[in-house]
Scaffold this motif. Sequence first.
Motif, short mmCIF file in Angstrom:
data_model
loop_
_atom_site.label_atom_id
_atom_site.label_comp_id
_atom_site.label_asym_id
_atom_site.label_seq_id
_atom_site.Cartn_x
_atom_site.Cartn_y
_atom_site.Cartn_z
N ARG A 39 0.85 -1.20 0.00
CA ARG A 39 0.00 0.00 0.00
C ARG A 39 0.88 1.24 0.00
O ARG A 39 2.10 1.14 -0.03
CB ARG A 39 -0.94 -0.02 1.21
CG ARG A 39 -1.84 -1.26 1.20
CD ARG A 39 -2.84 -1.26 2.31
NE ARG A 39 -3.66 -2.46 2.25
CZ ARG A 39 -4.66 -2.71 3.07
NH1 ARG A 39 -4.96 -1.85 4.03
NH2 ARG A 39 -5.36 -3.83 2.94
N ASP A 40 0.23 2.41 0.06
CA ASP A 40 1.03 3.65 -0.07
C ASP A 40 1.39 4.29 1.27
O ASP A 40 2.05 5.32 1.31
CB ASP A 40 0.32 4.67 -0.99
CG ASP A 40 -1.07 5.02 -0.49
OD1 ASP A 40 -1.45 4.58 0.61
OD2 ASP A 40 -1.78 5.74 -1.22
N SER A 41 0.93 3.71 2.38
CA SER A 41 1.31 4.23 3.70
C SER A 41 1.23 3.10 4.72
O SER A 41 0.58 2.08 4.48
CB SER A 41 0.42 5.39 4.12
OG SER A 41 -0.92 4.96 4.27
N LEU A 69 -4.86 4.06 10.87
CA LEU A 69 -4.47 4.89 12.00
C LEU A 69 -4.65 6.37 11.69
O LEU A 69 -4.78 6.79 10.54
CB LEU A 69 -3.00 4.65 12.35
CG LEU A 69 -2.61 3.31 12.95
CD1 LEU A 69 -1.10 3.25 13.13
CD2 LEU A 69 -3.32 3.08 14.28
N ASP A 70 -4.63 7.17 12.74
CA ASP A 70 -4.53 8.62 12.60
C ASP A 70 -3.30 8.93 11.76
O ASP A 70 -2.23 8.34 11.98
CB ASP A 70 -4.42 9.24 14.00
CG ASP A 70 -4.24 10.74 13.95
OD1 ASP A 70 -5.25 11.46 13.89
OD2 ASP A 70 -3.07 11.19 13.94
N SER A 106 0.59 7.50 12.08
CA SER A 106 1.18 6.67 11.03
C SER A 106 2.50 7.27 10.55
O SER A 106 3.49 6.55 10.36
CB SER A 106 0.20 6.54 9.85
OG SER A 106 0.78 5.83 8.79
N ASP A 107 2.52 8.59 10.39
CA ASP A 107 3.76 9.27 9.99
C ASP A 107 4.85 9.10 11.05
O ASP A 107 6.03 8.90 10.73
CB ASP A 107 3.50 10.76 9.76
CG ASP A 107 2.69 11.02 8.51
OD1 ASP A 107 2.56 10.10 7.68
OD2 ASP A 107 2.17 12.15 8.36
N ALA A 108 4.45 9.20 12.32
CA ALA A 108 5.42 9.05 13.41
C ALA A 108 6.01 7.65 13.43
O ALA A 108 7.22 7.47 13.63
CB ALA A 108 4.75 9.36 14.75
N LEU A 109 5.16 6.64 13.19
CA LEU A 109 5.66 5.26 13.13
C LEU A 109 6.66 5.11 11.99
O LEU A 109 7.73 4.51 12.18
CB LEU A 109 4.49 4.30 12.93
CG LEU A 109 4.87 2.83 12.70
CD1 LEU A 109 5.59 2.27 13.91
CD2 LEU A 109 3.64 2.00 12.36
N SER A 110 6.34 5.65 10.82
CA SER A 110 7.26 5.58 9.68
C SER A 110 8.61 6.19 10.03
O SER A 110 9.68 5.62 9.74
CB SER A 110 6.67 6.31 8.47
OG SER A 110 5.50 5.69 8.03
N TYR A 111 8.56 7.36 10.67
CA TYR A 111 9.79 8.06 11.04
C TYR A 111 10.65 7.22 11.98
O TYR A 111 11.86 7.08 11.80
CB TYR A 111 9.45 9.40 11.69
CG TYR A 111 10.63 10.08 12.34
CD1 TYR A 111 11.57 10.77 11.56
CD2 TYR A 111 10.84 10.01 13.71
CE1 TYR A 111 12.68 11.37 12.15
CE2 TYR A 111 11.94 10.61 14.31
CZ TYR A 111 12.85 11.29 13.51
OH TYR A 111 13.95 11.88 14.11
N HIS A 112 10.02 6.64 13.01
CA HIS A 112 10.80 5.91 14.02
C HIS A 112 11.30 4.57 13.50
O HIS A 112 12.37 4.11 13.90
CB HIS A 112 9.99 5.76 15.30
CG HIS A 112 9.94 7.04 16.08
ND1 HIS A 112 10.99 7.48 16.84
CD2 HIS A 112 8.98 7.99 16.18
CE1 HIS A 112 10.70 8.65 17.39
NE2 HIS A 112 9.49 8.97 17.00
#
Length: 463
Positions: free
Chosen positions: A207-209, A214-215, A219-225
């Motif tokens: 998928r693309d994210s 999730l919020d 989701s962005d924070a998970l990707s970053y970490h």
Amino acid sequence: MAVHNYDVVVIGTGPAGESAAINAAKNGQRVAIIEKQAQVGGNCTHWGTIPSKALRHQVKQIMAFNTNRMFRDIGEPRWFSFPKVMERSRGTIDKQVEMRTTFYARNRIDLFHGVARFKDAHTLLVRDRQEGMEELVAKKVVIATGSRPYRPADINFRHPRIYCSDTILSLSHTPRTLVIFGAGVIGCEYASIFSGLGVKVDLINNRDSLLSFLDGEISDALSYHLRKHGVLVRHNEEYESVEGDESGIVVRLKSGKKIRADAFLWANGRTGNTDSLGLENIGLTANGRGQLSVDEHYRTEIPHIYAAGDVIGWPSLASAAYDQGLNSCNELLGKDYRFVSDVPTGIYTIPEISSFGPNERELTEAKVPYEVGKAFFKDTARAQITGDTVGMLKILFHQDTLEILGIHCFGDQASEILHIGQAIMQQQGDANTLNYFVNTTFNYPTMAEAYRVAAQNGLNRVF
């Protein structure tokens, strides 16, 4: 062949089966439960929730040791092998099995070990490992057989370097590099665990994210970490082939990329355990993923046969399965029951994620006038003391009524912190507003204090 008569027979000793069986027994029913494995507990105890979370805890401790300056007085950062870390996690599994076995003895539930198969709608044949056969006749049946990893036919899972989320727990070495296909909850959790052990991980997402339910901010924070800990996330990719040799695996993607690694973990989808039940003998049919359809009473198309847990699909969580089993049994006993729908999300990545209620995207699409209150863990005294400063608590509330609409949390102990907000959201009237957190005295310093900070932050946006 011995024949046994029961009021209720439950198939499967995972969370759904256990809660259904114990509930029935406590209400005076004669109950039997069937488990195909040598020990009780189901997938949750032996291959899923318990071992993966115990493993995660050990890895989290290793990460703390290797990054905390105070421990440098003891010695240099250490490397730990996967089998050694997994070995430490097995103690938890043993304790769970011992405890759950006691539950059945205490409640006088007959436990049969073997593979269950319907002979007819009221009769189950149980074949044990010595090919012995028992016949169980039941007035009512609860199917709680759970699920297993979906395994596509074009991947050779017999190869010693190709794993699914069950077999990965028996990994006998520590790979330097690992490809994980599937960036759902299981894929993201194992990406966190292995990267915490210093393994270089490629996480392939079709998928693309990440975790799009999730919020978006979380989701962005998970990707970053994940990236911060060395995980390479590849979005919008599908595999062409997975091939193993003596030294590792090669994954060819449909985009033309070729990735070589020491090991491969398939973490994309699960299948209900219904194929050996003999459903054709009673006229029941599972869907393409082996799942059974039930109505709001947890009844299958045959009214005296119920189903609960992963075998019915969504949400495929141990927490929900326990409630589903309990309520399926309440219904068959003629007691008040509820259909389990409001389920909190708990995702045990490092750091963990938990949420309850709609996210910002869903509220925007529904045209609900909401506002946001936030508390960042780095600003709370308790997080500064423990060093777990990554993360935040986010409260979504109605602009006019201040009613709490959703709670979203990312960071250490997120799944514990969430339940405070969940409890308040489920109160009636004025008790379910942002004012509760402003007007309540919280212990200091605690992580729970983040609710007061987030509530005050939210009120500052509307007044």
